[in-house]
Design a protein around this motif. Sequence first.
Motif, PDB file in Angstrom:
ATOM      1  N   PRO A 321      -2.919  26.482 -52.013  1.00 17.17           N
ATOM      2  CA  PRO A 321      -4.046  27.403 -52.250  1.00 17.17           C
ATOM      3  C   PRO A 321      -3.745  28.867 -52.002  1.00 17.17           C
ATOM      4  CG  PRO A 321      -4.349  26.225 -50.184  1.00 17.17           C
ATOM      5  CD  PRO A 321      -3.172  25.603 -50.863  1.00 17.17           C
ATOM      6  N   THR A 322      -2.765  29.179 -51.142  1.00 18.50           N
ATOM      7  CA  THR A 322      -2.536  30.591 -50.815  1.00 18.50           C
ATOM      8  C   THR A 322      -1.194  31.115 -51.317  1.00 18.50           C
ATOM      9  OG1 THR A 322      -1.685  29.953 -48.624  1.00 18.50           O
ATOM     10  CG2 THR A 322      -4.012  30.544 -48.786  1.00 18.50           C
ATOM     11  N   THR A 323      -0.315  30.258 -51.791  1.00 16.85           N
ATOM     12  CA  THR A 323       0.994  30.729 -52.244  1.00 16.85           C
ATOM     13  C   THR A 323       0.941  31.665 -53.452  1.00 16.85           C
ATOM     14  OG1 THR A 323       1.238  28.542 -53.267  1.00 16.85           O
ATOM     15  CG2 THR A 323       2.453  28.944 -51.259  1.00 16.85           C
ATOM     16  N   PRO A 324      -0.096  31.631 -54.305  1.00 13.34           N
ATOM     17  CA  PRO A 324      -0.123  32.630 -55.382  1.00 13.34           C
ATOM     18  C   PRO A 324      -0.119  34.071 -54.880  1.00 13.34           C
ATOM     19  CG  PRO A 324      -1.677  30.866 -55.866  1.00 13.34           C
ATOM     20  CD  PRO A 324      -1.187  30.635 -54.469  1.00 13.34           C
ATOM     21  N   THR A 355      -1.777  28.883 -61.941  1.00 16.67           N
ATOM     22  CA  THR A 355      -2.154  30.177 -61.367  1.00 16.67           C
ATOM     23  C   THR A 355      -3.179  30.865 -62.261  1.00 16.67           C
ATOM     24  OG1 THR A 355       0.012  30.421 -60.326  1.00 16.67           O
ATOM     25  CG2 THR A 355      -1.302  32.419 -60.591  1.00 16.67           C
ATOM     26  N   ARG A 356      -2.942  30.817 -63.572  1.00 22.71           N
ATOM     27  CA  ARG A 356      -3.934  31.380 -64.494  1.00 22.71           C
ATOM     28  C   ARG A 356      -5.295  30.722 -64.284  1.00 22.71           C
ATOM     29  NH1 ARG A 356      -0.435  31.518 -70.189  1.00 22.71           N
ATOM     30  NH2 ARG A 356       0.411  33.637 -69.930  1.00 22.71           N
ATOM     31  N   LEU A 357      -5.302  29.400 -64.206  1.00 17.14           N
ATOM     32  CA  LEU A 357      -6.564  28.674 -64.047  1.00 17.14           C
ATOM     33  C   LEU A 357      -7.281  29.109 -62.770  1.00 17.14           C
ATOM     34  CD1 LEU A 357      -8.554  26.427 -64.787  1.00 17.14           C
ATOM     35  CD2 LEU A 357      -7.050  24.828 -63.572  1.00 17.14           C
ATOM     36  N   GLU A 358      -6.547  29.203 -61.674  1.00 21.80           N
ATOM     37  CA  GLU A 358      -7.155  29.568 -60.397  1.00 21.80           C
ATOM     38  C   GLU A 358      -7.815  30.940 -60.461  1.00 21.80           C
ATOM     39  OE1 GLU A 358      -8.460  29.502 -56.530  1.00 21.80           O
ATOM     40  OE2 GLU A 358      -7.636  27.845 -57.718  1.00 21.80           O
TER      41      GLU A 358
END
Length: 517
Positions: A321-324, A355-358
């Motif tokens: 959840p936080t690596t992006p 990542t795009r989706l998030e």
Amino acid sequence: MKSRLVYHWLLYVASLVHILLVPFVLAGSILLEEGTVISFDDASQTPRILRNTSILITNDRITTIFDSSNPSDVPIPTDTERVPAQGKIISPGFIDTHKHGWQTAYKTIASNTTLAEYYIRYGEFSQAETVFTPEDIYLGQLVGIYEALNAGVTSILDHAHSTFSRETASASLNASMDGGVRMWWCYAFHDISNGFSLEDQIENFNELKKDERLGESTVEVGIAYDGFSTAAKEEVQSIMDLATTSNISALTIHYLGGPWPRFSANSPKLLHDLDFLNTSFPIVFSHSSFITPEDASLLRQTNQYISTTPESEMHYGHDHPTTPFIQDQAALGVDTHFTYSADIVTQARLWLQSTRLEFFRQTLNRWRIPRNSPMSVNQAFLLATRAGGLALRRPDVGVIRVGAKADIVVFDGSSPSMLGWTDPVAAVILHSNVGDVEHVLVNGKWRKRDRRLVLKEGLNMSRDEVEGKFLESAKRIQEVWMQTPLPDLEGEFEPGFGVPYADVDVEDVVRGNGTGY
């Protein structure tokens, strides 16, 4: 930011100095002619596309990159091997910064496993140490390398936790050298139950580092260690002392954070508190699924990296959840290739789209319509290539530039999946598959040619013999695991930490009673 740019520039200069100091050895050159090259622009820090371009390789390095329409000023040695590349895409080799190569024999028997089950059933602390022979380790490591090379992966950081004994550790290292890939082979120090003590492991590590073959191979020795948060202070200090005195190539650690107790504290913050984060060697934190803002800041200050393994973290349920938010200090890895592909392009594609989706979802949840894409194909490509080189403090890998190592992948741009491309980066990241990888070079040596693997010189077995022996090994190992009951996951994942097991909702694609799990 300025200090980081200066640091990377100094690394680049150092790599060029190294080239000039290495005695020149006359060897046949390779010329990739008239292709589309994905190079790198230092000013913009983005891929640079060079069309109708040729690359001259001499020994292990890229020596010249030139416009194919004006080759008259470029001296080409008479014995040069000319390889047509019209209509093809020439890419840097892909870099896998987290892998356990020895586990190849498990392939397909853990297709629905979770991380909790993996830890008990398939990992280094399972029955593997009593079932896997040195030959099993050798064959699994070698065949795993072949799978990676076939997919265009030219560099691997291997968290080698098959170090159950002197014999299995030696088998893993020998297979790594025989495989022909560029590897940071990181010897895992761990508390296993067979009497192979930490003192024995340190002695074995020091013995293996003296192997004369290492000097002529593309393998460098490092350390893998997960005990920073759980082992006695004396053990942790002995590992840190060994790392700082042994001229290691890298150190790698599993770090998850969040609800995962065992590895939750193996953080940049912990190593910083131990005065062991700002090191002369690279440290790679694998997964870093729930990395904190403080951890991210420490990574940026010390130029250390994480390895994001998208498919693994989805498959096993680590999550990420936080690596992006730390992608500027991140590279990509595969992890346990027996549960999915060893293809780094696949990891880049999954990471890009997830990542795009998030980030799209964050905007949509505020009842806003996104007007831009939050992550580009160029960024995904850099994570798969140059970022891996930077994570390992090797600016001469993961990039096509004069002076860089000749680790190169050539894609067939006329394949059915890629036909019609204009943007070569988008073609690779969004449209290519392993079958489109036509040629692979590592250190200037062919490892795949015309879609066929090229085994390293001097290997005393043919590919058919390797694969035949591996199939016998895998069949025996898989039979043992098929007869081993699944673990009973009740109570807490790690007793005393207060994190219980829980059921996840299960989906069925068939109406009614369905088909079962």
